[in-house]
Design a protein around this motif. Structure first.
Motif, PDB file in Angstrom:
ATOM      1  N   VAL A 121       6.580  22.876   2.672  1.00  0.00           N
ATOM      2  CA  VAL A 121       5.311  23.282   3.279  1.00  0.00           C
ATOM      3  C   VAL A 121       4.778  24.540   2.593  1.00  0.00           C
ATOM      4  CG1 VAL A 121       4.184  23.960   5.435  1.00  0.00           C
ATOM      5  CG2 VAL A 121       6.040  22.289   5.480  1.00  0.00           C
TER       6      VAL A 121
ATOM      7  N   MET B 141       8.011  14.071   6.836  1.00  0.00           N
ATOM      8  CA  MET B 141       7.020  13.250   6.142  1.00  0.00           C
ATOM      9  C   MET B 141       7.721  12.494   5.016  1.00  0.00           C
ATOM     10  SD  MET B 141       3.661  15.677   5.904  1.00  0.00           S
ATOM     11  CE  MET B 141       4.363  16.817   4.738  1.00  0.00           C
ATOM     12  N   LEU B 142       7.619  11.188   5.035  1.00  0.00           N
ATOM     13  CA  LEU B 142       8.279  10.383   4.002  1.00  0.00           C
ATOM     14  C   LEU B 142       7.367  10.179   2.797  1.00  0.00           C
ATOM     15  CD1 LEU B 142       9.782   7.670   6.373  1.00  0.00           C
ATOM     16  CD2 LEU B 142      10.959   9.654   5.421  1.00  0.00           C
ATOM     17  N   GLN B 143       6.075  10.154   3.067  1.00  0.00           N
ATOM     18  CA  GLN B 143       5.107  10.022   1.978  1.00  0.00           C
ATOM     19  C   GLN B 143       3.768  10.531   2.462  1.00  0.00           C
ATOM     20  OE1 GLN B 143       4.286  10.445  -1.012  1.00  0.00           O
ATOM     21  NE2 GLN B 143       5.631   8.810  -1.778  1.00  0.00           N
ATOM     22  N   LEU B 144       2.894  10.864   1.526  1.00  0.00           N
ATOM     23  CA  LEU B 144       1.578  11.403   1.853  1.00  0.00           C
ATOM     24  C   LEU B 144       0.501  10.628   1.117  1.00  0.00           C
ATOM     25  CD1 LEU B 144       2.160  15.231   1.467  1.00  0.00           C
ATOM     26  CD2 LEU B 144       1.105  14.186   3.460  1.00  0.00           C
ATOM     27  N   ALA B 145      -0.690  10.637   1.665  1.00  0.00           N
ATOM     28  CA  ALA B 145      -1.834  10.047   0.964  1.00  0.00           C
ATOM     29  C   ALA B 145      -3.069  10.761   1.463  1.00  0.00           C
ATOM     30  CB  ALA B 145      -1.937   8.557   1.243  1.00  0.00           C
ATOM     31  N   ASN B 146      -4.040  10.937   0.587  1.00  0.00           N
ATOM     32  CA  ASN B 146      -5.290  11.518   1.073  1.00  0.00           C
ATOM     33  C   ASN B 146      -6.483  10.815   0.450  1.00  0.00           C
ATOM     34  OD1 ASN B 146      -5.237  12.566  -1.511  1.00  0.00           O
ATOM     35  ND2 ASN B 146      -5.770  14.636  -0.899  1.00  0.00           N
TER      36      ASN B 146
ATOM     37  N   TYR C 194       0.832  -1.192   0.000  1.00  0.00           N
ATOM     38  CA  TYR C 194       0.000   0.000   0.000  1.00  0.00           C
ATOM     39  C   TYR C 194       0.870   1.246   0.000  1.00  0.00           C
ATOM     40  CZ  TYR C 194       0.472  -1.159   4.982  1.00  0.00           C
ATOM     41  OH  TYR C 194       0.949  -1.521   6.206  1.00  0.00           O
ATOM     42  N   LEU C 195       0.226   2.400   0.000  1.00  0.00           N
ATOM     43  CA  LEU C 195       0.929   3.684  -0.178  1.00  0.00           C
ATOM     44  C   LEU C 195       1.807   3.620  -1.433  1.00  0.00           C
ATOM     45  CD1 LEU C 195       2.258   5.052   3.247  1.00  0.00           C
ATOM     46  CD2 LEU C 195       0.571   6.084   1.738  1.00  0.00           C
ATOM     47  N   VAL C 196       1.217   3.110  -2.479  1.00  0.00           N
ATOM     48  CA  VAL C 196       1.953   2.926  -3.733  1.00  0.00           C
ATOM     49  C   VAL C 196       2.148   4.279  -4.411  1.00  0.00           C
ATOM     50  CG1 VAL C 196       1.860   1.802  -5.985  1.00  0.00           C
ATOM     51  CG2 VAL C 196       0.920   0.663  -3.994  1.00  0.00           C
ATOM     52  N   SER C 197       3.352   4.527  -4.925  1.00  0.00           N
ATOM     53  CA  SER C 197       3.579   5.772  -5.651  1.00  0.00           C
ATOM     54  C   SER C 197       4.624   5.519  -6.732  1.00  0.00           C
ATOM     55  CB  SER C 197       4.079   6.861  -4.695  1.00  0.00           C
ATOM     56  OG  SER C 197       5.330   6.495  -4.170  1.00  0.00           O
ATOM     57  N   ARG C 198       4.701   6.436  -7.688  1.00  0.00           N
ATOM     58  CA  ARG C 198       5.737   6.295  -8.724  1.00  0.00           C
ATOM     59  C   ARG C 198       6.063   7.625  -9.365  1.00  0.00           C
ATOM     60  NH1 ARG C 198       3.729   3.584 -14.211  1.00  0.00           N
ATOM     61  NH2 ARG C 198       5.878   4.110 -14.670  1.00  0.00           N
TER      62      ARG C 198
ATOM     63  N   ASP D 202      -3.443   4.307  -3.846  1.00  0.00           N
ATOM     64  CA  ASP D 202      -4.347   3.316  -3.284  1.00  0.00           C
ATOM     65  C   ASP D 202      -4.843   3.766  -1.911  1.00  0.00           C
ATOM     66  OD1 ASP D 202      -1.517   2.740  -2.423  1.00  0.00           O
ATOM     67  OD2 ASP D 202      -2.584   1.407  -1.069  1.00  0.00           O
TER      68      ASP D 202
ATOM     69  N   PRO E 258      -1.285  13.451  -3.320  1.00  0.00           N
ATOM     70  CA  PRO E 258       0.023  14.070  -3.103  1.00  0.00           C
ATOM     71  C   PRO E 258       1.076  12.985  -2.927  1.00  0.00           C
ATOM     72  CG  PRO E 258      -1.234  14.092  -1.072  1.00  0.00           C
ATOM     73  CD  PRO E 258      -2.129  13.516  -2.117  1.00  0.00           C
ATOM     74  N   GLN E 259       2.197  13.148  -3.562  1.00  0.00           N
ATOM     75  CA  GLN E 259       3.266  12.167  -3.374  1.00  0.00           C
ATOM     76  C   GLN E 259       4.599  12.894  -3.226  1.00  0.00           C
ATOM     77  OE1 GLN E 259       2.757   9.126  -6.462  1.00  0.00           O
ATOM     78  NE2 GLN E 259       1.054   8.251  -5.305  1.00  0.00           N
ATOM     79  N   ILE E 260       5.411  12.363  -2.321  1.00  0.00           N
ATOM     80  CA  ILE E 260       6.681  13.015  -1.985  1.00  0.00           C
ATOM     81  C   ILE E 260       7.837  12.173  -2.529  1.00  0.00           C
ATOM     82  CG2 ILE E 260       8.186  13.687  -0.066  1.00  0.00           C
ATOM     83  CD1 ILE E 260       5.735  13.925   1.689  1.00  0.00           C
ATOM     84  N   TYR E 261       8.789  12.828  -3.147  1.00  0.00           N
ATOM     85  CA  TYR E 261      10.005  12.142  -3.600  1.00  0.00           C
ATOM     86  C   TYR E 261      11.209  12.931  -3.136  1.00  0.00           C
ATOM     87  CZ  TYR E 261       6.307  10.225  -6.410  1.00  0.00           C
ATOM     88  OH  TYR E 261       5.124   9.674  -6.794  1.00  0.00           O
TER      89      TYR E 261
ATOM     90  N   TYR F  30       2.573  23.713  -0.420  1.00  0.00           N
ATOM     91  CA  TYR F  30       1.190  23.321  -0.099  1.00  0.00           C
ATOM     92  C   TYR F  30       0.386  24.530   0.356  1.00  0.00           C
ATOM     93  CZ  TYR F  30       3.287  18.627   0.135  1.00  0.00           C
ATOM     94  OH  TYR F  30       3.956  17.466  -0.152  1.00  0.00           O
ATOM     95  N   GLU F  31       1.014  25.373   1.167  1.00  0.00           N
ATOM     96  CA  GLU F  31       0.288  26.528   1.708  1.00  0.00           C
ATOM     97  C   GLU F  31      -0.068  27.532   0.615  1.00  0.00           C
ATOM     98  OE1 GLU F  31       2.553  27.970   5.067  1.00  0.00           O
ATOM     99  OE2 GLU F  31       1.426  26.641   6.423  1.00  0.00           O
TER     100      GLU F  31
ATOM    101  N   ALA G 190       1.047  19.549   6.718  1.00  0.00           N
ATOM    102  CA  ALA G 190       2.485  19.712   6.456  1.00  0.00           C
ATOM    103  C   ALA G 190       3.097  20.703   7.436  1.00  0.00           C
ATOM    104  CB  ALA G 190       2.686  20.164   5.015  1.00  0.00           C
ATOM    105  N   ARG G 191       2.373  21.809   7.692  1.00  0.00           N
ATOM    106  CA  ARG G 191       2.880  22.819   8.633  1.00  0.00           C
ATOM    107  C   ARG G 191       2.976  22.240  10.043  1.00  0.00           C
ATOM    108  NH1 ARG G 191       6.144  26.283   7.888  1.00  0.00           N
ATOM    109  NH2 ARG G 191       5.033  27.363   6.226  1.00  0.00           N
TER     110      ARG G 191
ATOM    111  N   LEU H 233      -4.006  19.693   3.519  1.00  0.00           N
ATOM    112  CA  LEU H 233      -2.666  19.157   3.283  1.00  0.00           C
ATOM    113  C   LEU H 233      -1.607  20.145   3.777  1.00  0.00           C
ATOM    114  CD1 LEU H 233      -1.852  16.545   1.907  1.00  0.00           C
ATOM    115  CD2 LEU H 233      -1.512  17.834  -0.183  1.00  0.00           C
ATOM    116  N   ALA H 234      -1.848  21.405   3.475  1.00  0.00           N
ATOM    117  CA  ALA H 234      -0.918  22.454   3.891  1.00  0.00           C
ATOM    118  C   ALA H 234      -0.851  22.526   5.416  1.00  0.00           C
ATOM    119  CB  ALA H 234      -1.377  23.789   3.320  1.00  0.00           C
TER     120      ALA H 234
ATOM    121  N   VAL I  15       0.056   6.302  -9.754  1.00  0.00           N
ATOM    122  CA  VAL I  15      -0.809   5.295  -9.130  1.00  0.00           C
ATOM    123  C   VAL I  15      -0.992   5.649  -7.651  1.00  0.00           C
ATOM    124  CG1 VAL I  15      -0.217   3.360 -10.645  1.00  0.00           C
ATOM    125  CG2 VAL I  15       1.177   3.801  -8.632  1.00  0.00           C
TER     126      VAL I  15
END
Lengths: 464, 209
Positions: B87, A426-431, A310-314, B176, B103-106, B90-91, A416-417, A412-413, B174
């Motif tokens: 941040v 934060m290593l990854q996000l999902a909503n 889960y938390l799949v991203s690319r 989930d 949203p995805q972070i790299y 996003y703000e 993050a704040r 989200l902002a 992608v």
């Protein structure tokens, strides 16, 4: 008949005093003219003699090298609830009520064959209704059922419903019996706004929506099994989570209407949850066009091993996913020095075409180096490329849960704040329409949950 | 012969005591032979209450698409040389009233999905005001597969991806959740993606017409 289902968790039935408190709850319901149907979990928690984990350990200890079959594991796991059900039935009897203890199968609970995590396919409510008509209080084992009889000469197999399965039993019985309500008794006052071990001022919610409790349960809250919430939601059965030992009203779980559009610009946050024990894998390959094939190969390998991701991203050159930490080593084993051919093509009379992608898993070099040496022999024919794999071993997912679906632009902002102020990376996000989650390192979980609770739950008065 | 066999079995049962019966389950005496308990019509009717279906099996239950999305990948590799941090990105978007999804972070970028009508404002904010590099892909559709108990379905991601691959579709992004799986694909391929999933997961109606 005014049926009410009352479910008691393991800590509500682990001592004679606790059982008496639980039995009094049943007796009070009966005295109020209701027809209670009681669902009971196994006595106590891991380490205690009849707890599910203890029984399972007993079986595995016979010979750690010989794995018990899933069918036999379910059979022994079901014993804990049977013992506590009979004892609880007897406890209620001492208060002057006639009771009948029933296993899941005797209560008409039919499941599929997914041992260890079976789903309740259907319930035959006839026998429980008959017992109620006789004036008895049925006391049903939670967490278990029985498969359909394969033939009239064969019995079904006993199955278990997975962690928190007694909640599912209660909710499913509530629907099948047309109950007025399902009460989930536990050792906390109701559904809390956060894990009280992390947030000392977490408060009990008066009301929470089905959607929110389902989201909370999926994202780490342990107070209610998500399937129980979903069954109740689908059939509009009011659930109430309350303490066996206190006088509080607990938390009512019910359907709440969507907020008017004018109010929907702010997410109606009710809780901050955390889901620990997560490992996060990131893969990097430098040729964008090949990534889809590599990704597909990995997902197939993991799917074949029944490993959930889960938390799949690319991105163009990388992809990532999370797994439960318990399977991290297994995933590493599967990927260590794995070779994935891409675009391999052999043309008659000409050199072969294509590329080989060799996986280099962080911290595992021996097999990788050996494999690399072997592949050098193909260098003249095929190009070998490396997929760098890094693992963030010890992570957790922290989430904010909304009461109803919203599409608030600023959430989200704000999250993050909040994380930034708390010094949490934060290593990854999902909503989703019901939640916002972020992946953080385990050592930062406490700070993250406290910050979210402080900035979103305590700072706002949620609609209840 | 049959009678003698039956009699001996009943005698053996009597000898063993048949102790498992509770008082109300105890068979009524009928000339010394155990018989089945007689239930009145009302009890028979109660016991015959039909089964109630409870949980649907885990699996993908629906697949559909929604058009009008854009993906914005913001280059964060030079953020350290500015006074900005992630941040602020996003703000800044939130202050413009722009809702972002997926949203995805790299390591050196963040990726955001938004409705295409918000794209111009987002670009203006990010590129003009914050001087950040963005890679924008518009004309995208969000293809979603809804599932019952997605997390109990090991291999669903693999099947979903393989089905898209077989249809020649490589998703832009992608994502989930516990209840769904989604991919971002060019709008022109949305119908084919939905069809591929409907076929793979044997959903009612088959490929979208």
């Amino acid at each position: 008949m005014k049926i009410i289902v009352q479910k008691f968790g393991g800590t509500s039935v682990d001592t004679a005093d606790h059982r008496l408190s639980a039995a009094r709850r049943v007796s009070e319901a009966k005295d109020r003219g209701l027809s209670p149907v009681v669902v009971v979990s196994a006595i106590g928690r891991a380490g205690e003699p009849y707890a599910t984990d203890t029984l399972l350990e007993e079986l595995r200890d016979v010979d750690p090298l010989v794995a018990p079959s899933p069918r036999e594991q379910d059979l022994i796991m079901a014993c804990g609830e049977i013992i506590s059900t009979v004892i609880m039935a007897q406890a209620i009897k001492t208060l002057g009520h006639e009771t009948i203890a029933l296993t899941g199968g005797q209560a008409g609970i039919i499941t599929d064959y997914s041992f260890g995590n079976a789903r309740i396919v259907s319930i035959e409510p006839g026998y429980i209704l008959y017992c109620l008509e006789q004036g008895k209080i049925p006391v049903v084992t939670g967490f278990q059922g029985v498969t359909e009889r394969p033939s009239p000469r064969m019995h079904g197999a006993i199955t278990t419903l997975g962690r928190g399965g007694s909640d599912t039993t209660a909710s499913a019985l509530g629907y099948a019996l047309g109950a007025r309500a399902v009460e989930i008794y536990t050792d906390v006052d109701g559904v809390l706004t956060a894990d009280p071990k992390l947030v000392s001022n977490a408060r009990t919610l008066e009301t929470v929506s089905y959607h929110a409790i389902s989201e909370m349960s999926h994202l780490g809250a342990t107070v209610l099994n998500p399937r129980a919430a979903e069954i109740a939601m689908e059939h509009s059965i009011p659930l109430r989570v309350k303490s066996t030992f206190g006088d509080g009203e607990g938390t009512l779980i019910t359907s709440l209407p969507r907020r008017p559009a004018a109010e929907a610009d702010e997410m109606d946050i009710v809780a901050a949850t955390n889901s620990p024990q997560v490992s996060y894998f990131v893969f990097r390959a430098d040729r964008p066009g090949d990534l889809a094939v590599i990704e597909d190969e990995i997902y197939t390998i993991l799917g074949d091993q029944h490993i959930n991701i889960y938390l799949v991203s690319r991105t163009e050159t990388s992809f990532a996913f999370a797994v439960r930490r318990t399977v991290r080593s297994q995933v590493e084993e599967l990927l260590d020095a794995l070779v994935v051919p891409v675009g391999l093509e052999r043309r008659p009379g000409k050199t072969a075409r294509g590329r080989l992608y060799l996986f280099e898993v962080e911290g595992r070099t021996r097999t990788f180096e050996a494999q690399r040496e072997l592949l050098k022999k193909t260098d003249a024919l095929l190009e070998t490329r490396i997929v760098k794999t890094s693992v963030e071993d010890n992570c957790a997912i922290v989430s904010l849960i909304a009461q109803t679906e919203t599409t608030a632009p600023g959430i989200l902002a704000q999250l993050a704040r909040s994380m930034d102020r708390a010094g949490v990376q934060m290593l990854q996000l999902a909503n989703s329409p019901m939640s916002v989650s972020c992946l953080v390192r385990s050592q930062e979980v406490e700070r993250a949950v406290r910050a979210l609770h402080c900035d979103f739950v305590e700072a706002r008065q949620p609609r209840e | 012969m049959l009678g003698r066999f039956g009699g001996s079995r009943q005698r053996m049962a009597r000898k063993q005591g048949q102790n498992e019966h509770t008082s109300e389950d105890k068979p009524k005496k009928s000339r010394g032979r155990p018989t089945q308990r007689v239930l009145d019509a009302a009890a028979q009717a109660t016991l015959a209450v039909p089964r109630v279906d409870i949980e649907a099996p885990p699996g993908v239950t629906d697949a559909f698409s929604e058009s009008g999305f854009a993906q914005v990948v913001v280059d964060c590799s030079n953020l350290q040389s500015t006074s900005l941090n992630r941040v602020d990105i996003y703000e800044a978007l939130a202050s413009e009233g722009i809702s972002v999804a997926l949203p995805q972070i790299y390591e050196d970028q963040i990726s955001l999905v938004m409705k295409v009508e918000d794209l111009e404002r987002a670009r203006d904010t990010l590129e003009e005001h914050m001087h950040l590099g963005c890679r924008v892909t518009d004309g995208l559709a969000l293809v979603t597969a809804r599932a019952v108990d997605m997390r109990a379905l090991a291999g669903v991601m693999s099947r979903a991806r393989a089905a898209l691959l077989a249809a020649g579709i490589d998703p832009v992004q992608v994502g989930d959740s516990h209840a769904s799986l989604f991919v971002l694909v060019p709008e022109a391929k949305a119908e084919a993606a939905v069809g591929a999933w409907r076929k793979e997961f044997q959903l009612e109606g088959g490929p979208e017409p």
